[in-house]
Design a protein around this motif. Structure first.
Motif, short mmCIF file in Angstrom:
data_model
loop_
_atom_site.label_atom_id
_atom_site.label_comp_id
_atom_site.label_asym_id
_atom_site.label_seq_id
_atom_site.Cartn_x
_atom_site.Cartn_y
_atom_site.Cartn_z
N GLU A 346 -86.65 43.82 -99.72
CA GLU A 346 -86.66 42.55 -100.47
C GLU A 346 -85.65 41.56 -99.87
OE1 GLU A 346 -87.82 39.62 -102.37
OE2 GLU A 346 -89.07 41.43 -102.30
N ARG A 347 -84.48 42.05 -99.49
CA ARG A 347 -83.47 41.14 -98.91
C ARG A 347 -83.94 40.61 -97.55
NH1 ARG A 347 -77.07 42.50 -97.58
NH2 ARG A 347 -76.49 40.36 -96.99
N GLU A 350 -86.57 38.01 -98.16
CA GLU A 350 -85.93 36.80 -98.67
C GLU A 350 -85.34 35.98 -97.50
OE1 GLU A 350 -86.28 35.41 -101.47
OE2 GLU A 350 -84.92 33.79 -100.85
#
Ligand SMILES: [Fe+2]
Length: 355
Positions: A346-347, A350
């Protein structure tokens, strides 16, 4: 276990040393029917540098196009062409150009003596037969391709180098005069590749005194080149590139390179500019490095492309993340063991969405 690593055995440095190329190649010329192949970036087609190449006998200038990052399929094509043109294996492959051209020359020299496709050897130590003698003459500095034991290729499944002791050049010729006339953007992006190697090495968990010694000198030279406009900046950048390459050879690169590989795999972004685009979003990981990098960009009036990932599908973004997260040693160097908890998918997604 400490790695017992090999380095380039022959190095010549100095303004105008390109003129010694013919002499250096003499000892390779044992048979008049065996050619030496000069792999030349096609931007030099018809230019003065091409006319200075010491062609003899059955030698060939093999113009290569590096508008795209080198692909394994392109290497296979070039090797087939050489095998069809010559009944004998060439006595030498000489790469003249920037990082991509130097990588192509390395890969061709390896694939002339190893069966199959270049894609079969993307990874670590998969090459079994020594390469054809190969030498590099950089005309653009920063990537460290002249000193590294890899040749970074985009294959059907991954962007990954052919890493092996045989990949290393037998000879490099560092002539700072050859950097004259490089377009400013290219000069900057390749130079920043070196600066980023230094930051990633010097802040990494794999750092040791060997890597620190080279990395600290390299970053000092980068500052003289990009912040102080030193009159001998071409000489300095050439040595910064070499030292930066030596620094990462015994440590590793980090987050910026991992993410830039994903970007490049999906979008075909060139290595230098891809690293710059990525680095600009990594102030959380490399606060001082990113701040100094931005000062360098300001000083040279560089504007980076933005919104590269805006129109990508979720699937494409996911591929990017998979490529980046697959580079375990880079993340381990950057964030240490247990890096997966900090750099989640997810990071990574992002970060890509912001680019
Ligand atoms: Fe790099």
């Amino acid at each position: 276990m400490y790695r017992n690593f090999k380095i380039v055995p022959n190095i010549i440095f100095g303004r105008g040393c390109f003129n010694q190329l013919d002499g250096i190649l003499q000892e390779r010329r044992t048979d008049p029917d065996t050619p030496i192949i000069f792999v030349l970036d096609d931007v030099f087609k018809g230019k003065t540098l091409e006319g200075r190449i010491p062609l003899r006998g059955k030698d060939m200038i093999l113009h290569v196009n590096v508008d795209d990052e080198p692909k394994t399929s392109y290497i296979d094509e070039l090797v087939t062409l050489l095998k069809e043109t010559y009944p004998v294996t060439p006595a030498g492959i000489i790469g003249i150009g920037g990082g991509s051209t130097m990588d192509i020359a390395k890969a061709v020299s390896l694939m002339l003596t190893n069966p199959g496709s270049a894609a079969d050897y993307q990874g670590w130590d998969l090459i079994h037969n020594p390469a054809v003698y190969h030498a590099a003459i950089p005309t653009l500095s920063g990537t460290g391709a002249e000193i590294s034991r890899t040749t970074v290729l985009t294959g059907p499944e991954k962007k990954l180098g052919i890493n092996s002791d045989y990949t290393l050049y037998d000879q490099i010729m560092l002539d700072p005069e050859l950097l004259a006339g490089v377009p400013k953007d290219q000069w900057f992006y390749s130079g920043m590749d070196c600066y980023i190697h230094d930051v990633e090495s010097l802040t990494g968990t794999f750092l040791n005194e060997f890597s620190r010694a080279y990395g600290e000198k390299s970053i000092e030279l980068c500052r003289q080149v990009f912040l102080e406009d030193h009159p001998e900046r071409d000489d300095k950048l050439m040595m910064a590139s070499y030292f930066g390459g030596m620094s990462i050879a015994y440590s590793q690169v980090g987050a910026c390179h991992a993410l830039s590989y994903g970007l490049s795999f999906v979008l075909g972004t060139h290595h230098g500019i891809g690293c710059c685009i990525t680095f600009d979003y990594l102030e959380e990981i490399y606060p001082q490095g990113v701040a100094e990098f931005r000062r360098m960009m300001d000083k040279h009036g560089i504007t980076l492309p933005r919104n590269l990932t805006a129109n990508l599908s979720a699937e494409e973004l996911d591929t990017m993340a998979t490529v980046a997260l697959g580079l375990t040693p880079l993340w381990e160097n950057c964030l240490g063991k247990g890096w997966e908890e900090q750099m989640t998918r997810e990071r990574v997604l992002e970060l890509y969405r912001r680019m």
